[in-house]
Design a protein around this motif. Structure first.
Motif, PDB file in Angstrom:
ATOM      1  N   GLY A 554      31.218  49.686 -13.222  1.00  0.00           N
ATOM      2  CA  GLY A 554      32.054  49.483 -12.058  1.00  0.00           C
ATOM      3  C   GLY A 554      32.498  48.043 -11.935  1.00  0.00           C
ATOM      4  N   VAL A 555      33.091  47.739 -10.823  1.00  0.00           N
ATOM      5  CA  VAL A 555      33.519  46.383 -10.527  1.00  0.00           C
ATOM      6  C   VAL A 555      33.025  46.056  -9.135  1.00  0.00           C
ATOM      7  CG1 VAL A 555      35.576  46.562 -11.932  1.00  0.00           C
ATOM      8  CG2 VAL A 555      35.701  47.164  -9.539  1.00  0.00           C
ATOM      9  N   PRO A 556      32.951  44.789  -8.778  1.00  0.00           N
ATOM     10  CA  PRO A 556      32.521  44.467  -7.424  1.00  0.00           C
ATOM     11  C   PRO A 556      33.440  45.086  -6.397  1.00  0.00           C
ATOM     12  CG  PRO A 556      32.491  42.526  -8.838  1.00  0.00           C
ATOM     13  CD  PRO A 556      33.184  43.619  -9.601  1.00  0.00           C
ATOM     14  N   SER A 557      32.873  45.421  -5.250  1.00  0.00           N
ATOM     15  CA  SER A 557      33.690  45.975  -4.176  1.00  0.00           C
ATOM     16  C   SER A 557      34.629  44.911  -3.651  1.00  0.00           C
ATOM     17  CB  SER A 557      32.802  46.501  -3.052  1.00  0.00           C
ATOM     18  OG  SER A 557      32.015  45.455  -2.534  1.00  0.00           O
ATOM     19  N   ARG A 558      35.700  45.371  -3.000  1.00  0.00           N
ATOM     20  CA  ARG A 558      36.732  44.457  -2.538  1.00  0.00           C
ATOM     21  C   ARG A 558      36.831  44.474  -1.034  1.00  0.00           C
ATOM     22  NH1 ARG A 558      40.258  42.730  -6.507  1.00  0.00           N
ATOM     23  NH2 ARG A 558      39.683  43.497  -8.555  1.00  0.00           N
ATOM     24  N   GLY A 559      36.971  43.317  -0.475  1.00  0.00           N
ATOM     25  CA  GLY A 559      37.127  43.212   0.960  1.00  0.00           C
ATOM     26  C   GLY A 559      38.553  43.432   1.376  1.00  0.00           C
ATOM     27  N   ASN A 564      36.927  39.819  -4.387  1.00  0.00           N
ATOM     28  CA  ASN A 564      35.714  40.498  -4.791  1.00  0.00           C
ATOM     29  C   ASN A 564      34.593  40.212  -3.811  1.00  0.00           C
ATOM     30  OD1 ASN A 564      36.837  41.622  -7.027  1.00  0.00           O
ATOM     31  ND2 ASN A 564      36.169  40.022  -8.430  1.00  0.00           N
ATOM     32  N   ALA A 565      33.864  41.249  -3.458  1.00  0.00           N
ATOM     33  CA  ALA A 565      32.687  41.111  -2.622  1.00  0.00           C
ATOM     34  C   ALA A 565      31.487  41.490  -3.469  1.00  0.00           C
ATOM     35  CB  ALA A 565      32.785  42.027  -1.406  1.00  0.00           C
ATOM     36  N   PRO A 566      30.523  40.610  -3.676  1.00  0.00           N
ATOM     37  CA  PRO A 566      29.463  40.850  -4.642  1.00  0.00           C
ATOM     38  C   PRO A 566      28.371  41.782  -4.180  1.00  0.00           C
ATOM     39  CG  PRO A 566      29.132  38.760  -3.541  1.00  0.00           C
ATOM     40  CD  PRO A 566      30.436  39.311  -3.035  1.00  0.00           C
ATOM     41  N   SER A 567      28.498  42.346  -2.983  1.00  0.00           N
ATOM     42  CA  SER A 567      27.379  43.076  -2.408  1.00  0.00           C
ATOM     43  C   SER A 567      27.167  44.450  -3.008  1.00  0.00           C
ATOM     44  CB  SER A 567      27.584  43.233  -0.897  1.00  0.00           C
ATOM     45  OG  SER A 567      28.772  43.943  -0.639  1.00  0.00           O
ATOM     46  N   GLU A 568      28.176  45.085  -3.545  1.00  0.00           N
ATOM     47  CA  GLU A 568      28.038  46.487  -3.935  1.00  0.00           C
ATOM     48  C   GLU A 568      28.984  46.816  -5.064  1.00  0.00           C
ATOM     49  OE1 GLU A 568      28.436  50.912  -1.878  1.00  0.00           O
ATOM     50  OE2 GLU A 568      28.956  49.095  -0.782  1.00  0.00           O
ATOM     51  N   GLN A 569      28.554  47.723  -5.924  1.00  0.00           N
ATOM     52  CA  GLN A 569      29.433  48.210  -6.977  1.00  0.00           C
ATOM     53  C   GLN A 569      30.480  49.134  -6.385  1.00  0.00           C
ATOM     54  OE1 GLN A 569      29.264  47.404 -10.514  1.00  0.00           O
ATOM     55  NE2 GLN A 569      28.214  45.777  -9.452  1.00  0.00           N
ATOM     56  N   ALA A 570      31.674  49.028  -6.917  1.00  0.00           N
ATOM     57  CA  ALA A 570      32.762  49.842  -6.384  1.00  0.00           C
ATOM     58  C   ALA A 570      32.512  51.310  -6.664  1.00  0.00           C
ATOM     59  CB  ALA A 570      34.088  49.414  -7.016  1.00  0.00           C
ATOM     60  N   GLY A 576      32.773  55.807 -14.939  1.00  0.00           N
ATOM     61  CA  GLY A 576      32.917  54.371 -14.868  1.00  0.00           C
ATOM     62  C   GLY A 576      34.332  53.924 -15.093  1.00  0.00           C
ATOM     63  N   GLY A 577      34.530  52.720 -15.608  1.00  0.00           N
ATOM     64  CA  GLY A 577      35.864  52.183 -15.742  1.00  0.00           C
ATOM     65  C   GLY A 577      36.136  51.715 -17.158  1.00  0.00           C
ATOM     66  N   ALA A 578      37.110  50.848 -17.317  1.00  0.00           N
ATOM     67  CA  ALA A 578      37.521  50.372 -18.621  1.00  0.00           C
ATOM     68  C   ALA A 578      36.625  49.228 -19.066  1.00  0.00           C
ATOM     69  CB  ALA A 578      38.967  49.915 -18.557  1.00  0.00           C
ATOM     70  N   SER A 579      36.643  48.959 -20.361  1.00  0.00           N
ATOM     71  CA  SER A 579      35.870  47.837 -20.866  1.00  0.00           C
ATOM     72  C   SER A 579      36.414  46.540 -20.274  1.00  0.00           C
ATOM     73  CB  SER A 579      35.940  47.799 -22.389  1.00  0.00           C
ATOM     74  OG  SER A 579      37.228  47.395 -22.806  1.00  0.00           O
ATOM     75  N   ALA A 606      43.008  56.318 -12.920  1.00  0.00           N
ATOM     76  CA  ALA A 606      42.121  56.063 -11.785  1.00  0.00           C
ATOM     77  C   ALA A 606      40.982  55.142 -12.183  1.00  0.00           C
ATOM     78  CB  ALA A 606      41.582  57.379 -11.237  1.00  0.00           C
ATOM     79  N   GLN A 607      40.388  55.398 -13.332  1.00  0.00           N
ATOM     80  CA  GLN A 607      39.272  54.558 -13.758  1.00  0.00           C
ATOM     81  C   GLN A 607      39.717  53.119 -14.005  1.00  0.00           C
ATOM     82  OE1 GLN A 607      36.470  56.039 -16.585  1.00  0.00           O
ATOM     83  NE2 GLN A 607      36.882  58.163 -16.054  1.00  0.00           N
ATOM     84  N   LEU A 608      40.895  52.967 -14.577  1.00  0.00           N
ATOM     85  CA  LEU A 608      41.401  51.613 -14.808  1.00  0.00           C
ATOM     86  C   LEU A 608      41.719  50.905 -13.497  1.00  0.00           C
ATOM     87  CD1 LEU A 608      43.647  51.984 -17.962  1.00  0.00           C
ATOM     88  CD2 LEU A 608      41.859  50.279 -17.619  1.00  0.00           C
ATOM     89  N   ILE A 609      42.257  51.641 -12.537  1.00  0.00           N
ATOM     90  CA  ILE A 609      42.568  51.046 -11.233  1.00  0.00           C
ATOM     91  C   ILE A 609      41.297  50.565 -10.558  1.00  0.00           C
ATOM     92  CG2 ILE A 609      43.407  51.567  -8.905  1.00  0.00           C
ATOM     93  CD1 ILE A 609      45.417  53.507 -10.258  1.00  0.00           C
ATOM     94  N   VAL A 610      40.259  51.412 -10.569  1.00  0.00           N
ATOM     95  CA  VAL A 610      38.994  51.033  -9.944  1.00  0.00           C
ATOM     96  C   VAL A 610      38.360  49.857 -10.677  1.00  0.00           C
ATOM     97  CG1 VAL A 610      36.651  51.827  -9.439  1.00  0.00           C
ATOM     98  CG2 VAL A 610      38.581  53.328  -8.989  1.00  0.00           C
ATOM     99  N   SER A 611      38.449  49.858 -11.990  1.00  0.00           N
ATOM    100  CA  SER A 611      37.817  48.807 -12.783  1.00  0.00           C
ATOM    101  C   SER A 611      38.552  47.477 -12.685  1.00  0.00           C
ATOM    102  CB  SER A 611      37.731  49.231 -14.253  1.00  0.00           C
ATOM    103  OG  SER A 611      36.893  50.346 -14.402  1.00  0.00           O
ATOM    104  N   SER A 612      39.873  47.540 -12.652  1.00  0.00           N
ATOM    105  CA  SER A 612      40.658  46.308 -12.715  1.00  0.00           C
ATOM    106  C   SER A 612      41.166  45.831 -11.360  1.00  0.00           C
ATOM    107  CB  SER A 612      41.863  46.512 -13.640  1.00  0.00           C
ATOM    108  OG  SER A 612      42.790  47.437 -13.072  1.00  0.00           O
ATOM    109  N   GLY A 613      41.308  46.768 -10.420  1.00  0.00           N
ATOM    110  CA  GLY A 613      41.917  46.415  -9.142  1.00  0.00           C
ATOM    111  C   GLY A 613      43.419  46.260  -9.223  1.00  0.00           C
ATOM    112  N   GLU A 614      44.011  46.638 -10.347  1.00  0.00           N
ATOM    113  CA  GLU A 614      45.451  46.503 -10.563  1.00  0.00           C
ATOM    114  C   GLU A 614      46.115  47.877 -10.627  1.00  0.00           C
ATOM    115  OE1 GLU A 614      47.165  43.706 -10.720  1.00  0.00           O
ATOM    116  OE2 GLU A 614      45.414  42.383 -10.576  1.00  0.00           O
ATOM    117  N   PRO A 615      47.410  47.968 -10.303  1.00  0.00           N
ATOM    118  CA  PRO A 615      48.128  49.244 -10.439  1.00  0.00           C
ATOM    119  C   PRO A 615      48.216  49.686 -11.893  1.00  0.00           C
ATOM    120  CG  PRO A 615      49.336  47.701  -9.043  1.00  0.00           C
ATOM    121  CD  PRO A 615      48.248  46.917  -9.700  1.00  0.00           C
TER     122      PRO A 615
END
Length: 710
Positions: A554-559, A564-570, A576-579, A606-615
């Motif tokens: 995953g990637v860090p959750s986003r506020g 990036n918010a380091p408290s929790e995995q997205a 999971g997501g992309a490498s 979807a996995q790439l969006i969650v992993s990267s935060g990009e469209p």
């Protein structure tokens, strides 16, 4: 000539006026309700951050926090290329929560858990007003412990909100019958309209029962009832179609392609993929014979709810609910037209029957978690109808067989379901049989108790029968948050409860029984749940290998500010997501493009969006049948510099999309004009051999620039 027992039976079986819910509540009623809600809260939220959510919806929620346009349309990506294949109400609710609290599992799921608890409270209140506090407590407990309901209430699929809205609509409809007022009826229609905007035509399944009960049993005159229903129909239309109408007012060039449709419109989605396609198959839903149901719930047929896949998810108390419905209606006898007890039985019985037939006979995609919509009806019938049978059991010897028969069948069926799970809690099924046998014996022995010790022992027997009836469902339910099921999956796409009892795909009575291998995203199963290598996870789709060669976490959750918010995995799930290496490479060379990458299907996007935060663009949608990407549109995006990278082939799932001709045309053009990106350019562990293998499988990533468009 009327026998002496008939008035006594009628008085005992059918609540007099005022209804039981209007009387002073017994001291135990509120504490029991609060205890059930607390139990449900634990089941729905315990270890929630460890559950794999559906990254398809997780990505759409994230996109909604980045773009209000994506939030309104329910777009998968913040660039608004393609929407998910559902209306956006559930995504809107989760998106607002994440905008306020930040993006993460708890922030996303908080409103869903609240909605699930509210459903229990609504059902308790509705049953209490007709059948009394004891019936309401049983109904609330049954609903809270329904295994598939526990599984889906821990997931970000829209079904939790759907059931909440339908239950609210049914409860308001019953209140309109009871009070004779228009406002509750209009509220009921509005709730069903919002349910439509949660999951389209599925939100209407129980609606005929609600309106029919009002037409027959409400207090106003027939003319007034008809006029009120016309007004309710207007409210229903407005609350149902506002989103589709708003979408249609936006020019096609300025809105995303509506995922799941064949022409990019919401109207086609309503009638096709999310309408008749679910019942008849086709429109990306598979089905049409040969197993039906898209392979997730076994063969379509009247016995589907009891097969190896769905039996342990929903069917534990279905036989008792059916007996309670029939028995309750007979006990109502020739009650007045406005009799509330009969109206409630018909409403909740109609709810159950309509959902049962729809799900049992559906030839299109039929996930096990759809059956959570059956749970409120079953619970209400078990509570209300069960109390009627108990009163009849004590009031008339002619009815002494009904309640014991229902309880006995429930125990035997529970034993059958528990024995299907070979080696799983083998002590439980004999215990259920023994406790139920003792409880039934106690009912007979203390049947005539009216006070003192005999009445208390009768109450103990009744309680023991309830415990035995819910023990199996409770074990399945607890396996979800505890992870003790040994097979019940929380892979997001196909959440189920309890142990594996089926193969997962198709066949009479087989498949999908627990979604073995879904948690965390590996093993056989659904796209993104680590799909079956080379397998077909959607009948209308293609390769379900949603990981697409993009392993990772995953990637860090986003506020709310997108940082990036380091408290929790997205939340992601589905493998999971992309490498991180690939994502870093694509971001480094994005060069101002709107989209990071274009891939074949929504699973991979979807996995790439969650992993990267990009469209990320999904060219062919969830099932691979969307016609979102054409060669002309691709050229336009590349010419404007809005897209530089595209992945071809089955690596991201979806297979040939939008029709094989369109896919082949796009593939040929990209391979001719694009520059293949070697894996060694972004991966330190890649070799020239892997570069060659990747290109030979046509799953390479290509770079395209405006100069490549002639």
């Amino acid at each position: 000539m009327t026998s002496a027992t008939e008035p006594q039976l009628r008085t005992a079986a059918v609540p007099p006026s005022p209804a039981p819910g209007d009387r002073a509540a017994p001291r135990w009623s509120l504490p029991v309700l609060l205890a059930i809600l607390a139990l449900a809260a634990v089941l729905y939220s315990w270890n929630l951050s460890g559950s794999g959510l559906n990254s398809f919806y997780s990505a759409a929620v994230l996109s909604g926090t980045q773009s209000w346009k994506a939030w309104f349309f329910g777009s998968l990506d913040a660039g608004n290329f393609l929407t998910v294949d559902k209306p956006p109400l559930a995504l809107m609710v989760m998106g607002l929560s994440c905008r306020v609290l930040g993006y993460g599992t708890w922030q996303m799921m908080a409103p869903m858990v609240v909605a699930a608890l509210a459903t229990i409270w609504i059902l308790h209140s509705s049953v209490k007003r007709v059948f009394g506090h004891a019936a309401a407590a049983v109904a609330a407990l049954v609903l809270a412990l329904t295994p598939i309901t526990v599984a889906i209430n821990r997931d970000n699929n829209p079904d939790t909100l759907l059931v909440f809205l339908m239950a609210a609509g049914a409860a308001l409809g019953l209140r309109a019958v009871r009070d004779g007022r228009l406002l509750p009826l209009l509220g009921s229609a509005a709730c069903f309209g919002l349910a439509f905007n949660t999951k389209m035509l599925q939100g209407y399944i129980a609606l005929p029962a609600v309106f029919a009960v009002y037409l027959y049993a409400a207090k106003p005159t027939l003319v007034k009832r008809v006029v009120n229903l016309v007004a309710a129909a207007v409210v229903l239309a407005l609350s149902s179609l506002w989103w589709a109408a708003a979408v249609s007012l936006v020019p096609a060039s300025e809105r995303p392609y509506i995922g799941g449709s064949t022409d990019g419109t919401a109207w086609n989605l309503i009638m096709g993929y999310n309408g008749l396609g679910r019942i008849l198959g086709g429109e990306g839903n598979g089905g049409g014979g040969g197993g039906g149901g898209g392979g997730f719930s076994g063969t379509a047929g009247l016995g589907r709810m009891f097969n190896d896949i769905l039996g342990g998810q929903i069917s534990w108390l279905l036989p008792f609910a059916g007996l309670a419905l029939v028995g309750g209606l007979v006990l109502c006898g020739r009650a007045p037209r406005t009799d509330l007890t009969r109206a409630a039985l018909v409403l909740w019985g109609g709810w159950t029957l309509l959902h049962y037939l729809t799900f049992a006979l559906a030839e299109g995609t039929m996930h096990p978690y759809y059956t959570t919509a059956l749970a409120p009806g079953i619970a209400a019938l078990c509570g209300g109808g069960g109390v009627l049978l108990l009163r009849a059991f004590r009031a008339d010897r002619r009815w002494a067989w009904a309640l014991p028969l229902g309880l006995g069948v429930t125990a035997v069926w529970a034993a059958v379901l528990l024995r299907r799970a070979s080696g799983w809690n083998t002590w439980l099924w004999p215990s259920v049989l023994v406790v139920m046998a003792l409880a039934i014996a106690g009912l007979f022995v203390f049947r005539s108790g009216v006070s003192g010790l005999r009445l208390r022992l009768l109450a103990v027997s009744v309680t023991a029968s309830v415990v035995a009836a819910v023990a199996g469902p409770a074990a399945y339910a607890w396996s979800v948050p505890s992870g003790s099921g040994g097979g019940g999956g929380m892979g997001g796409t196909n959440p189920t409860a309890g142990p594996s009892t089926g193969s997962g795909f198709g066949g009479p009575g087989g498949g999908g029984g627990g979604g073995r291998g879904f948690p965390g995203g590996s093993g056989d199963g659904m796209p993104g749940g680590g799909g079956r290598q080379g397998g077909n996870a959607q009948t209308g789709g293609g390769n379900a290998q949603a990981g697409g060669g993009f392993p990772g976490g995953g990637v860090p959750s986003r506020g709310p500010d997108g940082q990036n918010a380091p408290s929790e995995q997205a939340p992601g799930g589905m493998g999971g997501g992309a490498s991180s290496e690939l994502v870093s490479y694509l971001k480094k060379h994005q060069d101002g493009a709107e989209w990071l990458l274009a891939v074949s299907s929504s699973q991979g996007a979807a996995q790439l969006i969650v992993s990267s935060g990009e469209p990320v663009i999904s060219m062919w949608g969830w099932s691979g049948s969307d016609k979102a990407m054409t060669l002309a549109k691709l050229k336009e995006l590349v010419k404007k510099g809005e897209l530089h990278y595209i992945q071809l082939g089955g690596g991201m799932g979806g297979g040939p999309g939008g029709g094989s001709g369109v896919s082949s045309e796009v593939t040929a053009w990209v391979q001719k004009h694009g520059t293949a990106v070697k894996e060694s350019e972004y991966s330190k562990t890649a070799t020239s051999t892997s570069d060659s293998s990747s290109q030979s499988n046509q799953s390479a990533i290509y770079r395209l620039d405006p100069s490549d468009v002639s």
